[in-house]
Design a protein around this motif. Structure first.
Motif, PDB file in Angstrom:
ATOM      1  N   VAL A  12      -5.910   0.286   4.241  1.00 60.70           N
ATOM      2  CA  VAL A  12      -5.960  -1.044   5.411  1.00 60.70           C
ATOM      3  C   VAL A  12      -7.494  -1.642   5.558  1.00 60.70           C
ATOM      4  N   ARG A  15      -7.120  -4.083   2.959  1.00 56.56           N
ATOM      5  CA  ARG A  15      -6.614  -4.788   3.178  1.00 56.56           C
ATOM      6  C   ARG A  15      -7.381  -6.538   3.861  1.00 56.56           C
ATOM      7  N   GLU A 234       8.346  -1.720   6.383  1.00 64.54           N
ATOM      8  CA  GLU A 234       7.342  -1.931   5.431  1.00 64.54           C
ATOM      9  C   GLU A 234       7.788  -2.419   3.711  1.00 64.54           C
ATOM     10  N   ASP A 239       5.488  -7.555   3.297  1.00 65.24           N
ATOM     11  CA  ASP A 239       4.409  -8.874   3.544  1.00 65.24           C
ATOM     12  C   ASP A 239       3.798  -8.054   3.200  1.00 65.24           C
ATOM     13  N   ASN A 240       3.726  -6.438   2.155  1.00 68.40           N
ATOM     14  CA  ASN A 240       2.451  -5.978   1.263  1.00 68.40           C
ATOM     15  C   ASN A 240       2.998  -5.843  -0.166  1.00 68.40           C
ATOM     16  N   TYR A 243       3.742  -2.071  -1.782  1.00 70.72           N
ATOM     17  CA  TYR A 243       4.942  -1.417  -1.508  1.00 70.72           C
ATOM     18  C   TYR A 243       5.858  -2.397  -2.328  1.00 70.72           C
ATOM     19  N   ASP A 291       1.183 -13.611   3.856  1.00 71.68           N
ATOM     20  CA  ASP A 291       1.129 -12.694   4.228  1.00 71.68           C
ATOM     21  C   ASP A 291       0.313 -12.456   5.951  1.00 71.68           C
ATOM     22  N   LEU A 293      -1.259 -10.717   7.471  1.00 69.59           N
ATOM     23  CA  LEU A 293      -2.720 -10.118   7.707  1.00 69.59           C
ATOM     24  C   LEU A 293      -3.501 -11.406   7.603  1.00 69.59           C
TER      25      LEU A 293
END
Length: 341
Positions: A12, A15, A234, A239-240, A243, A291, A293
């Motif tokens: 994390v 990221r 997920e 958005d990641n 995955y 994203d 984040l």
């Protein structure tokens, strides 16, 4: 601006480091005692510290705490004492006493503390909240959330992933609980069961809960990190990039006029007829595109500059943690539990 420091350079943390750069901001430093993280800092051309206090002495504008959950309270209180804004990766911490200490210290010192419930920053979530708040679904009746996936054995080679304070309830269900609270309001009671029958670790590998909300909504939740399946935010929010994406939903909200399925952003309605013999139609809301984040980091930067309020302040993180603690307590005791925060 001296930049934002990141404490913890694990999955994390990396990221968050990428999000800082992609948001056009400056990385102040990496804080992590693991020897291999020195090379990460050198690659990024930033300073490296083994200890948070040493980094704070060099005056970062803010700190992202991406350390193990059990270290969140100490790290946050240290940042607050040095009057440095902090973004704590979810959950805010692992116990309510620690969360309350963080909230009280932040309020007393006037230092912003954010919690990394990044799904609040997804465009599709904002669109869904607007529909719910506008009454487009009618009177809300029920909801369901799923998190089914299979974490590899290598994931558990990290000791704290097997220890109390980890497990999919704290690490993953916290996202769904926060999102349910954000969309549906405050939780009134929880019932729950959990098991560790597959891996036998001290933490659970599956949990089921029945949650009631103050507005009368009843919600069922299923979570497991040992099931091979596509139904989790997920996988389905896209958005990641870590995955593999699927085109499935993972959260459903039902009302007397319509229902929503997320994160695909599907709203189903029969045009107000409320008749099972009538055709039902699907409308797609705005899908997740950016994203979250990065959006979260932009909010953190604006909060540091006193240009915005936190999307998810520490007080909200504490309430979501309280719901998680209630679920863990209910699973342990078999009783109906009321969240304490």
């Amino acid at each position: 601006m001296s930049g934002i420091a990141v404490a913890g350079a694990g999955l994390v943390g990396k990221r968050h480091l990428a999000a800082i750069r992609q948001a056009g901001l400056t990385i102040h430093s990496i804080i992590d005692p693991a020897p291999h993280t020195v090379a990460i800092a050198e690659t990024l051309g930033v300073r490296h510290y083994n200890d948070l206090r040493d980094a704070l002495a060099d005056k970062p504008d803010g700190v992202v705490l991406a350390t193990p959950n059990t270290l969140h309270t100490e790290g946050a209180l240290t940042c607050i004492a040095e009057k440095v804004p902090v973004l704590i990766e979810k959950p805010i911490t692992t116990d309510l006493d620690g969360a309350m200490r963080i909230v009280e210290a932040a309020e007393t010192a006037g230092i912003p503390v954010l919690v990394g419930h990044h799904r609040r920053h997804l465009p599709v979530v904002s669109a869904a909240k607007a529909r719910v708040d506008a009454g487009a679904l009618g009177t809300l009746v029920a909801a369901h959330a799923m998190f089914w996936l299979a974490k590899p054995d290598s994931y558990f080679e990290t000791d704290w992933h097997r220890a109390e304070g980890a497990g999919p309830t704290f690490l993953n269900l916290i996202h769904d609980i926060d999102l349910l609270r954000y969309l549906l309001g405050e939780i009134m009671t929880v019932r729950a069961v959990e098991t560790n029958q597959i891996r036998g670790n001290p933490v659970e590998d599956a949990c089921a809960a029945l949650v009631t909300f103050e507005n009368g909504v009843i919600c069922t939740i299923q979570i497991s990190d040992v099931i091979v399946a596509p139904w989790s935010f997920e996988f389905s929010a896209h958005d990641n990039p870590a995955y593999p994406p699927t085109d499935q939903n993972a959260l459903w909200i039902g009302g007397t006029l319509a229902s929503l399925a997320l994160p695909r952003g599907e709203e189903w309605s029969d045009g107000g007829k409320r008749d099972w013999w009538q055709p039902i139609h699907r409308t797609t809301l705005l899908r997740a595109a950016a994203d979250p984040l990065i959006a979260q980091m932009q909010n953190f930067d604006a909060v540091i500059k006193r240009e915005a309020e936190p999307i998810c302040p520490a007080s909200e993180g504490m309430k979501s943690l309280a719901a998680l603690v209630a679920i863990k307590t209910a699973a342990r005791t078999g009783e109906i539990v009321v969240p304490l925060a």
